[in-house]
Design a protein around this motif. Structure first.
Motif, short mmCIF file in Angstrom:
data_model
loop_
_atom_site.label_atom_id
_atom_site.label_comp_id
_atom_site.label_asym_id
_atom_site.label_seq_id
_atom_site.Cartn_x
_atom_site.Cartn_y
_atom_site.Cartn_z
N ASP A 34 0.86 -1.17 0.00
CA ASP A 34 0.00 0.00 0.00
C ASP A 34 0.91 1.23 0.00
O ASP A 34 2.14 1.11 0.04
CB ASP A 34 -1.03 -0.01 1.13
CG ASP A 34 -0.43 0.03 2.53
OD1 ASP A 34 0.76 0.35 2.67
OD2 ASP A 34 -1.17 -0.26 3.49
N SER A 39 -5.22 9.34 -0.08
CA SER A 39 -6.15 9.07 -1.17
C SER A 39 -6.70 10.40 -1.70
O SER A 39 -6.59 11.44 -1.04
CB SER A 39 -7.29 8.18 -0.68
OG SER A 39 -6.79 6.96 -0.20
N ASN A 220 -5.20 3.68 -2.84
CA ASN A 220 -4.77 3.50 -1.45
C ASN A 220 -5.94 3.38 -0.48
O ASN A 220 -6.01 4.07 0.54
CB ASN A 220 -3.85 4.64 -1.01
CG ASN A 220 -2.86 4.18 0.06
OD1 ASN A 220 -2.49 3.01 0.12
ND2 ASN A 220 -2.42 5.11 0.90
#
Length: 368
Positions: A34, A39, A220
Motif C-alpha cells: 500500500d 487518497s 490507497n
C-alpha cells in the motif's frame, strides 16, 4: 496534488506492525503493497459524508458501479466492457480462491516468483499446484513455454513482484497456449492503472478469463476491500456468480461508493504515476549497481537482486533489517525462485526513498 501521509500510529500494518514482523521498531517500512500517499480528497469527502448519515441500513449496489467500471476501462485501457460482464466481489483474493474451487480439479498453474496469495489460495483449497516458473533473463522475467497441463491458471498482470507489464506478443502467446488446453485463467490485474507504458487486459486476447481488479492499490483504500470480476463468457460468469451467492458474498455499499468516486479521479492517477516515476529515476541513478534490478514497467514495487553477495536468505533479511534498518519483503515469500531477492515498495516520499538508497549503499555499495 499527491500528498505524503505520515502513517505511524494510524493503525496501518505497514508502519504499526513493524515490531511484530521485523523484531524492531526503528526501521523504515517499505514492504506491504500500500502507499504512503493520501487518497484523493473526493474519497475523504465521501467517507465523511457517509459517516454523517447516522443510520446505516441495507443498500443495493447501484448501476453506477457497473457503468463506472466500464467507462474507466474504456478511457484508461481502451478496453470495451459491457456492464453485464461485471460481478462485484469482496476482494481480489476471494476471486482467486473461487477460481481454484470452481475450476482447479485438473491442477492450478502457478508462475513464480508471484504474489504469495496465489500459492496460499491453492494450498488452503487443497488443490494440486502445477508450477511453471518465470524465466529470468538478466533480471527481466518472461513466461516459460510450453505451459504444463492444468485446468485453471492464476495469472498476475502487471506482475507482482517483478514489475513486468506483459506485451501484446506475450499475452497473445499465453492466450494461445491456454486456449489449446481450454484452460480457465483468473487474471489478477489490480495493479493495471500503475504502469509506465500501456497495460493490455488479458480478456482482450482470450475469452475464458476471469479478470479481477479493484481500486485498492491505485487509490490507497485497501482497508475497505471490495473489487470486481469481468467475465465475458456467460457460462463462466454464471458459475462464478452462483458460487459467490451460495456464500452470500459480494461488495459492501461503502466499497462500491468508493469505487464510483475513485473512478472519477483520472487526473490524480496521472500525477501519481509521475511521482512514482520520479522515485524510480532516483533509484536507477543512485542505487549501487551491485544490487541488480530491472526498471519496473508497472506497480510500485522494485525487485532487487542481491545474488552477487555471498549471503543466505536469512542473512540477507537480517542485514537489510538490522543494519540497513529497512523493512523489505524477502524474495522467498514469492516462491523459492525469489531466493537472494528482496521486494522494495517505493510508493512513499522521495525523502524516504533517498534514505533507503543511502542505507543500502552504505552496506552493499563500494567501500571508500
Amino acid at each position: 496534488m499527491i500528498e505524503y501521509k505520515a502513517r505511524a500510529g494510524s493503525g496501518g500494518i505497514k508502519w504499526d506492525a513493524v515490531k511484530e514482523l521485523f523484531g524492531r521498531d526503528d526501521i523504515l517500512p517499505m514492504w506491504v503493497a500500500d502507499m504512503d500517499f493520501a487518497s484523493p480528497k473526493a474519497i475523504e469527502e465521501l467517507l465523511e459524508k457517509e459517516a454523517k448519515i447516522g443510520a446505516y441500513g441495507y443498500e443495493n449496489t447501484p448501476q453506477e458501479f457497473y457503468d463506472s467500471i466500464a467507462l474507466w476501462n474504456k478511457e484508461r485501457h481502451d478496453f470495451t466492457v459491457l456492464p453485464e460482464w461485471i460481478v462485484p466481489i469482496p476482494s481480489v483474493i476471494t476471486a482467486l480462491g473461487v477460481g481454484v474451487k470452481l475450476w482447479g480439479d485438473g491442477g492450478v498453474l502457478l508462475q513464480p516468483p508471484v504474489y504469495e496469495q496465489f500459492n496460499s489460495m491453492i494450498k488452503k483449497n487443497r488443490a494440486k499446484k502445477v508450477v511453471s516458473p518465470l524465466v529470468n533473463e538478466d533480471g527481466r522475467y518472461k513466461i516459460s513455454y510450453p505451459l504444463p497441463k492444468a485446468s485453471v491458471a492464476l495469472f498476475c498482470s502487471p506482475q507482482n513482484p517483478t514489475g513486468r507489464v506483459w506485451s501484446i506478443e506475450e499475452l497473445t502467446e499465453f492466450a494461445k497456449e491456454a486456449k489449446a488446453q481450454n484452460m480457465v485463467v483468473v487474471s489478477d490485474e489490480i495493479h493495471s492503472d500503475i504502469v509506465f507504458g500501456k497495460h493490455y487486459p488479458l480478456l482482450e486476447f482470450y475469452d475464458r478469463v476471469v479478470l479481477v481488479s479493484a481500486v485498492n492499490k491505485t487509490f490507497n483504500v485497501a482497508k475497505y476491500g471490495g473489487g470486481y470480476a469481468i467475465i465475458k463468457e456467460k457460462s463462466l460468469r454464471e458459475q462464478f456468480k452462483e458460487y459467490l451467492e451460495s456464500l452470500h458474498l459480494g461488495i459492501s455499499p461503502t466499497s462500491a461508493k468508493i469505487l464510483i468516486t475513485a473512478y472519477k479521479e483520472g487526473a490524480w492517477v496521472d500525477e501519481l504515476v509521475q511521482v512514482l516515476e520520479q522515485n524510480i529515476d532516483y533509484i536507477e541513478k543512485n542505487l549501487t549497481p551491485k544490487i541488480k534490478r530491472v526498471r519496473p514497467e508497472g506497480t510500485y514495487l522494485y525487485w532487487l537482486d542481491f545474488s552477487v553477495f555471498d549471503l543466505s536468505d536469512k542473512e540477507l533479511r537480517e542485514i537489510t533489517t538490522c543494519e540497513a534498518k529497512l523493512g523489505l519483503n524477502s524474495g522467498t515469500k514469492y516462491g523459492r525462485e525469489g531466493t537472494k531477492h528482496m521486494r522494495l515498495n517505493f510508493a512513499t516520499s522521495l525523502e524516504n526513498v533517498k534514505v533507503a538508497v543511502r542505507r543500502l549503499n552504505s552496506i552493499f555499495g563500494e567501500k571508500e
